[in-house]
Write an enzyme that holds these catalytic residues in place. Structure first.
Site, PDB file in Angstrom:
ATOM      1  CG  HIS A   1       5.144  -0.484  -2.716  1.00 17.55           C
ATOM      2  ND1 HIS A   1       5.079  -1.847  -2.861  1.00 17.55           N
ATOM      3  CD2 HIS A   1       5.231  -0.251  -1.384  1.00 17.55           C
ATOM      4  CE1 HIS A   1       5.153  -2.418  -1.664  1.00 17.55           C
ATOM      5  NE2 HIS A   1       5.234  -1.471  -0.752  1.00 17.55           N
TER       6      HIS A   1
ATOM      7  CB  THR B   1       0.176  -9.604  -1.947  1.00 20.52           C
ATOM      8  OG1 THR B   1       1.470  -9.254  -1.422  1.00 20.52           O
ATOM      9  CG2 THR B   1      -0.790  -9.833  -0.787  1.00 20.52           C
ATOM     10  CB  SER B   2       4.395 -13.342  -2.152  1.00 20.88           C
ATOM     11  OG  SER B   2       5.130 -12.119  -2.095  1.00 20.88           O
TER      12      SER B   2
END
Ligand code: BV8
Ligand code: ZN
Length: 265
Positions: free
Chosen positions: A116, A213-214
């Site tokens: 990202h 991380t979700s």
């Protein structure tokens, strides 16, 4: 469970890791969806999208500068440092991160993919020009990591939250548009090469870790499942349950900085 993992890792040739905001939580950087999450106070659509930037570049830049200010004071924690060490223990290793804070690089990780982007870089969405960190801090002095690190909270509030004007935002020397932060916004494509490298490595991983991380943001969230589908042992390190948990062979319901150093030693 840790010794079972150790046994498996002893014979592993390629190990992949996906990290999210949770691994930086213990470095003092708020996560996105946790209780003190960044998104809780704001709606991602309000801030991490091109439309939001076009609509209110000043507000979007103030939010990013606030995060950059927090990140400039943050140090890698034991979780980051363990992963940097881990890359030398296996014939093939890749660390794939969704984080834009650069803490994995600061911790010494080399085999690293930043899906990202990097919050200290700049990107012009009109002509496509990308500004590396050094170049960008020359164009936009406020984005200079060292300058932010020295700023106290009141100075930051005075200069950025109250003092910054739209005409002081960085202007692209090529096309004259306002330059945004060098991150991937919702609705923007991830860098092709980064994504391809991540998918290709996941397909040949013997062991794949999903850390902090979700597992909701796509396409990053599909990467651990691709590893699993190609036969990897899937390990989750997260104090909370995620949509990925049911697919994992091992789940460590604890923080990255507690678990990761233990797995290595
Ligand atoms: C795209 C950069 C194609 C910016 C970010 C509907 C269904 C499926 C997908 C979509 C959909 N609608 C839209 C989409 C696509 C969208 C998406 O996935 N939306 C989600 C919300 C449903 N994806 C995109 O738009 C992507 N692009 O698809 O392009 C395209 C192109 C053109 C046209 C059409 C389509 C772009 C996604 C990238 C967005 N950018 N960040 C910025 O940072 O400002 S995403 C942002 O979320 C961060 O990068 C962050 O890393 C990422 C994921 O969040 P997490 O890292 O997981 O963080 P979170 O807070 O959620 O979770 C933290 C976890 O850590 C928690 O589980 C917590 O329990 C745990 N934790 C806490 N403490 C610890 C810990 N774990 C371990 N140790 C601890 N101490
Ligand atoms: Zn431009």
């Amino acid at each position: 469970m840790a010794d079972e993992i150790l046994e498996i890792l002893k014979n592993a040739r390629s190990v992949g890791v996906l990290t999210g905001a949770g691994i930086s939580a213990e470095s003092g950087i708020p996560t996105f969806r946790g209780k003190d999450g960044l998104w809780n106070k704001y709606d991602p659509v309000d801030l991490a999208t091109l439309d939001a930037f076009r609509g209110n570049p000043l507000k979007v830049w103030q939010w990013y500068l606030w995060r950059m200010w927090l990140i400039s004071k943050a140090k890698p924690n034991a979780g980051h440092l363990s992963l940097a060490e881990m890359e030398n223990l296996f014939p093939a290793f890749l660390l794939i991160t969704q984080n834009v804070d650069g803490l994995h690089r600061l911790a010494g990780s080399k085999n690293l993919v930043e899906l990202h982007g990097n919050i200290f870089e700049g990107k012009c969405r009109d002509c496509g020009k990308v500004f590396e960190e050094e170049e960008f801090s020359e164009l936009f002095a406020l984005a200079d990591r060292k300058r932010l690190e020295k700023m106290s909270e009141e100075e930051f509030k005075k200069v950025v939250l109250n003092g910054l004007k739209e005409e002081e935002l960085p202007v692209c020397p090529i096309c004259g548009s306002i330059v945004g932060p060098g991150v991937v916004w919702f609705g923007e494509s991830l860098p092709e090469d980064a994504l391809e490298r991540a998918f290709a490595f996941a397909e040949k991983s013997d062991v794949f870790f999903s850390v902090g991380t979700s597992a909701v943001v796509q396409p990053a969230a599909s990467i651990p499942l691709i590893a699993k589908r190609h036969g990897a042992v899937l390990v989750e390190v997260n104090p909370e349950e995620t949509p990925l948990s049911p697919y994992c062979d091992f789940v460590f319901r604890a923080s990255a900085s507690e678990v990761l150093p233990g797995i290595l030693s």
